[in-house]
Design a protein around this motif. Structure first.
Motif, PDB file in Angstrom:
ATOM      1  N   MET A  41       1.018   4.113  -2.958  1.00  0.00           N
ATOM      2  CA  MET A  41       0.793   5.538  -2.723  1.00  0.00           C
ATOM      3  C   MET A  41       1.982   6.362  -3.206  1.00  0.00           C
ATOM      4  SD  MET A  41      -2.216   5.556  -1.589  1.00  0.00           S
ATOM      5  CE  MET A  41      -2.355   7.299  -1.169  1.00  0.00           C
ATOM      6  N   GLU A  42       3.187   5.845  -3.008  1.00  0.00           N
ATOM      7  CA  GLU A  42       4.385   6.530  -3.509  1.00  0.00           C
ATOM      8  C   GLU A  42       4.331   6.656  -5.027  1.00  0.00           C
ATOM      9  OE1 GLU A  42       7.610   4.190  -2.120  1.00  0.00           O
ATOM     10  OE2 GLU A  42       7.552   4.974  -0.065  1.00  0.00           O
ATOM     11  N   VAL A  67      -5.404   2.809  -6.709  1.00  0.00           N
ATOM     12  CA  VAL A  67      -5.468   4.109  -6.042  1.00  0.00           C
ATOM     13  C   VAL A  67      -6.087   5.107  -7.013  1.00  0.00           C
ATOM     14  CG1 VAL A  67      -4.189   5.897  -4.819  1.00  0.00           C
ATOM     15  CG2 VAL A  67      -3.374   3.523  -4.760  1.00  0.00           C
ATOM     16  N   HIS A  82       0.830  -1.206   0.000  1.00  0.00           N
ATOM     17  CA  HIS A  82       0.000   0.000   0.000  1.00  0.00           C
ATOM     18  C   HIS A  82       0.865   1.257   0.000  1.00  0.00           C
ATOM     19  CE1 HIS A  82      -3.323   2.695   0.849  1.00  0.00           C
ATOM     20  NE2 HIS A  82      -2.645   3.187   1.867  1.00  0.00           N
ATOM     21  N   ARG A  83       1.902   1.248   0.813  1.00  0.00           N
ATOM     22  CA  ARG A  83       2.792   2.410   0.867  1.00  0.00           C
ATOM     23  C   ARG A  83       3.482   2.633  -0.479  1.00  0.00           C
ATOM     24  NH1 ARG A  83       7.837   2.369   4.900  1.00  0.00           N
ATOM     25  NH2 ARG A  83       8.669   1.045   3.242  1.00  0.00           N
ATOM     26  N   GLU A 141      -3.041  -3.073  -5.614  1.00  0.00           N
ATOM     27  CA  GLU A 141      -3.732  -1.900  -5.078  1.00  0.00           C
ATOM     28  C   GLU A 141      -4.243  -1.075  -6.266  1.00  0.00           C
ATOM     29  OE1 GLU A 141      -4.006  -0.284  -1.918  1.00  0.00           O
ATOM     30  OE2 GLU A 141      -3.089  -1.885  -0.729  1.00  0.00           O
ATOM     31  N   HIS A 160      -1.753  12.665  -9.292  1.00  0.00           N
ATOM     32  CA  HIS A 160      -2.477  13.680  -8.517  1.00  0.00           C
ATOM     33  C   HIS A 160      -2.545  15.026  -9.225  1.00  0.00           C
ATOM     34  CE1 HIS A 160       1.755  14.214  -7.756  1.00  0.00           C
ATOM     35  NE2 HIS A 160       1.548  15.361  -7.152  1.00  0.00           N
TER      36      HIS A 160
END
Length: 205
Positions: free
Chosen positions: A105-106, A136, A101-102, A134, A114
């Motif tokens: 996100m990275e 995201v 997960h980390r 994942e 984003h």
């Protein structure tokens, strides 16, 4: 894991999906999300700490021999647990999922998801060693997709990887994500392909 033709199939799937939406899809696969090197050293240290006690209590060994036994225990356990498959087995699933997960996100930030117009970027990320995926999504699409939707896609993608159908799993996930993007964010008059359409492969944890 992916041949040139496999990567071409994935790139084509992303291109097709993005033609039907103003959103952006990025697919990333990592060989691993962490090396987990701390695990062998942790287990070896615990073994080295435990070995002296029975020797102190139940033998008359001199301190030098006990110290040698302690060092030998550390080296032996480290040698047994250091190989990558054993290392992964020692780490709890919850920790491995947290590392994936980390890393996801990275990558969401590294790949500039984003920054897309309308905040409609979606990352499809899988870490091969952990066999965990994942998805995201940025705020624009996350607010409109029903809760649990991404997890259902992740479950199917992970199952495909487990069966060795890496490319088929990625293509299916891309098509499903693209369908949700197309439903909520159809193509606009000034759509720009802001992010890469090819599969991004990360070799190191």
């Amino acid at each position: 894991m992916f041949s040139e033709s496999d990567e071409h199939r994935i790139a084509e799937a992303i291109t097709r999906a993005e033609k039907a939406t103003s959103g952006e899809i990025v697919a990333v696969v990592a060989a691993e999300s962490s090396t987990y090197l701390y695990a062998p050293f942790l287990w070896a240290s615990v073994a080295a700490l435990l070995v002296p006690w029975p020797l102190i209590l139940w033998t008359w060994w001199p301190a030098t021999w006990i110290y040698v036994a302690q060092v030998a225990a550390f080296a032996l356990v480290l040698a047994v647990t250091l190989p990558r498959p054993v290392r992964y087995w020692l780490v709890p699933k919850s920790i491995k999922r947290a590392r994936v997960h980390r890393r996801a996100m990275e990558q969401f930030l590294v790949q500039n998801l984003h920054t897309t117009a309308g905040r409609t970027g979606v990352l499809i990320f899988i870490s091969a060693a952990e066999r965990h995926a994942e998805i995201v999504a940025d705020a624009g699409i996350e607010a409109r997709v029903a809760k649990g939707t991404w997890q259902e896609i992740v479950t199917r993608l992970t199952a495909a990887f487990t069966r060795g159908r890496h490319t088929d799993g990625f293509v299916a996930a891309i098509e499903e994500v693209g369908g949700h993007l197309a439903q909520h964010f159809p193509p606009g008059s000034c759509d720009a392909n802001e992010l890469p359409d090819h599969l991004i492969v990360l070799d190191e944890g």
